[in-house]
Scaffold this motif. Sequence first.
Motif, PDB file in Angstrom:
ATOM      1  N   ALA A  92      10.170  12.533  -7.894  1.00 32.41           N
ATOM      2  CA  ALA A  92      10.466  13.890  -7.445  1.00 32.41           C
ATOM      3  C   ALA A  92      11.781  14.384  -8.053  1.00 32.41           C
ATOM      4  CB  ALA A  92      10.540  13.935  -5.922  1.00 32.41           C
ATOM      5  N   ASP A  93      11.842  15.675  -8.336  1.00 27.15           N
ATOM      6  CA  ASP A  93      13.008  16.239  -9.022  1.00 27.15           C
ATOM      7  C   ASP A  93      14.312  16.023  -8.259  1.00 27.15           C
ATOM      8  OD1 ASP A  93      11.413  17.124 -11.087  1.00 27.15           O
ATOM      9  OD2 ASP A  93      11.230  19.176 -10.316  1.00 27.15           O
TER      10      ASP A  93
ATOM     11  N   GLY B 175       0.796  -1.214   0.000  1.00 26.84           N
ATOM     12  CA  GLY B 175       0.000   0.000   0.000  1.00 26.84           C
ATOM     13  C   GLY B 175       0.832   1.269   0.000  1.00 26.84           C
ATOM     14  N   ASP B 176       2.130   1.156   0.289  1.00 26.10           N
ATOM     15  CA  ASP B 176       3.024   2.314   0.275  1.00 26.10           C
ATOM     16  C   ASP B 176       3.600   2.584  -1.116  1.00 26.10           C
ATOM     17  OD1 ASP B 176       3.100   2.949   3.155  1.00 26.10           O
ATOM     18  OD2 ASP B 176       4.058   0.974   3.328  1.00 26.10           O
ATOM     19  N   LEU B 177       3.420   1.677  -2.057  1.00 19.45           N
ATOM     20  CA  LEU B 177       4.089   1.805  -3.353  1.00 19.45           C
ATOM     21  C   LEU B 177       3.660   3.034  -4.157  1.00 19.45           C
ATOM     22  CD1 LEU B 177       4.368  -1.950  -4.351  1.00 19.45           C
ATOM     23  CD2 LEU B 177       6.192  -0.394  -3.641  1.00 19.45           C
ATOM     24  N   PRO B 178       2.408   3.497  -4.108  1.00 18.70           N
ATOM     25  CA  PRO B 178       2.097   4.763  -4.790  1.00 18.70           C
ATOM     26  C   PRO B 178       2.938   5.935  -4.258  1.00 18.70           C
ATOM     27  CG  PRO B 178       0.077   3.567  -4.365  1.00 18.70           C
ATOM     28  CD  PRO B 178       1.166   2.825  -3.642  1.00 18.70           C
ATOM     29  N   ASP B 179       3.162   5.978  -2.944  1.00 15.94           N
ATOM     30  CA  ASP B 179       4.041   7.011  -2.389  1.00 15.94           C
ATOM     31  C   ASP B 179       5.472   6.822  -2.877  1.00 15.94           C
ATOM     32  OD1 ASP B 179       2.257   8.572  -0.955  1.00 15.94           O
ATOM     33  OD2 ASP B 179       2.498   7.414   0.899  1.00 15.94           O
ATOM     34  N   VAL B 180       5.947   5.594  -2.927  1.00 11.34           N
ATOM     35  CA  VAL B 180       7.311   5.322  -3.389  1.00 11.34           C
ATOM     36  C   VAL B 180       7.474   5.793  -4.829  1.00 11.34           C
ATOM     37  CG1 VAL B 180       9.013   3.526  -3.884  1.00 11.34           C
ATOM     38  CG2 VAL B 180       7.630   3.402  -1.797  1.00 11.34           C
ATOM     39  N   ALA B 181       6.480   5.515  -5.675  1.00 10.20           N
ATOM     40  CA  ALA B 181       6.543   5.963  -7.064  1.00 10.20           C
ATOM     41  C   ALA B 181       6.580   7.489  -7.150  1.00 10.20           C
ATOM     42  CB  ALA B 181       5.345   5.411  -7.845  1.00 10.20           C
TER      43      ALA B 181
END
Length: 236
Positions: A80-81, A69-75
Motif C-alpha cells: 500500500a502507498d 493464511g494471513d500472508l496475502p493480506d500482509v503482502a
Amino acid sequence: MDGAVHLTILDRGHELSGVVRPGESWAAAARRTCASLHVTPVPIDLSGEVKRFVVDHDRVVALRAMGRGDLPDVARWRAADHVRPWFDADGEPTLEAVTEHYGPRIDGVEPTRMWVVEVNGRSVGFCQDYRLRDHPDYAALSPDPDAVGVDYVIGEAHLVGQGIGTVMLWTWLHRSRKRYPDVTSYFSAPDHRNGASLRVLEKVGFVQGTWFDQPRADGSTVTLVGCTLDVASVVG
C-alpha cells in the motif's frame, strides 16, 4: 495544574473527569472513574497534561495470532502507498518475499511474534513484538535492554487517521502486560520522517528519546526515533 495527573473520559457526549491517585496507573484511574458505567475506556490522547480517554460503543479493536493464511493480506498491506515507503529497503513485497520474511516468525522458529489487527472482526493490519535482548544491536540503543519492542501497520488506507492505531497499541499493551509480567518498559523506534507513527505512540503514553541511525537491508541507513513507555505509570 495542581501537580496531580488529571484525566477526562468522553462517553456519548458526556464527559467525566478524574484524578490519578498516587501510585495508580493512568489506565486504572480511567477504569475507576467510569466504573459505574461498566465500560472500558480507551485513549484518545495521553500526551498532554490531561489524559484523554473515550468509551467507544461501536468499534471493537482486537489482536489475534497471525497465521500463514494471513500472508496475502500482509503482502497487500506492505504494498500500500502509505505503508510501502517505510519498508522500501526490504525489496518488493511479493507474497514469496513476505512469506520468507514472516513465515518463520509465524511458525515460532524466530522469537518475534506476529499479530493481526481486527476491527469489528475484519483484518486491517498487523503488529509484531519481541524482546530487545533477542536483538543485541537493537537492545544497545534502548535505555532498557530488557524492554519489549513493538512495530505496527494499519494496512487499509481508508482507516488511517481514524484512531485505530491508538486503540490497537492500547490493546497490545494490555495483552503484553499479561504475556511479559516482568517487563517494566516497552520500546518502539519509527523512522524520524514518519510523523503519523510517532504521534500514535505519543497518544498511548510513549515518550520520545534518542535518535539513532540503523543500517538497512539495501545498504542505506535510516534515522529512527527511540520511544519508550513506562509500564507502571501508564498500564499498571
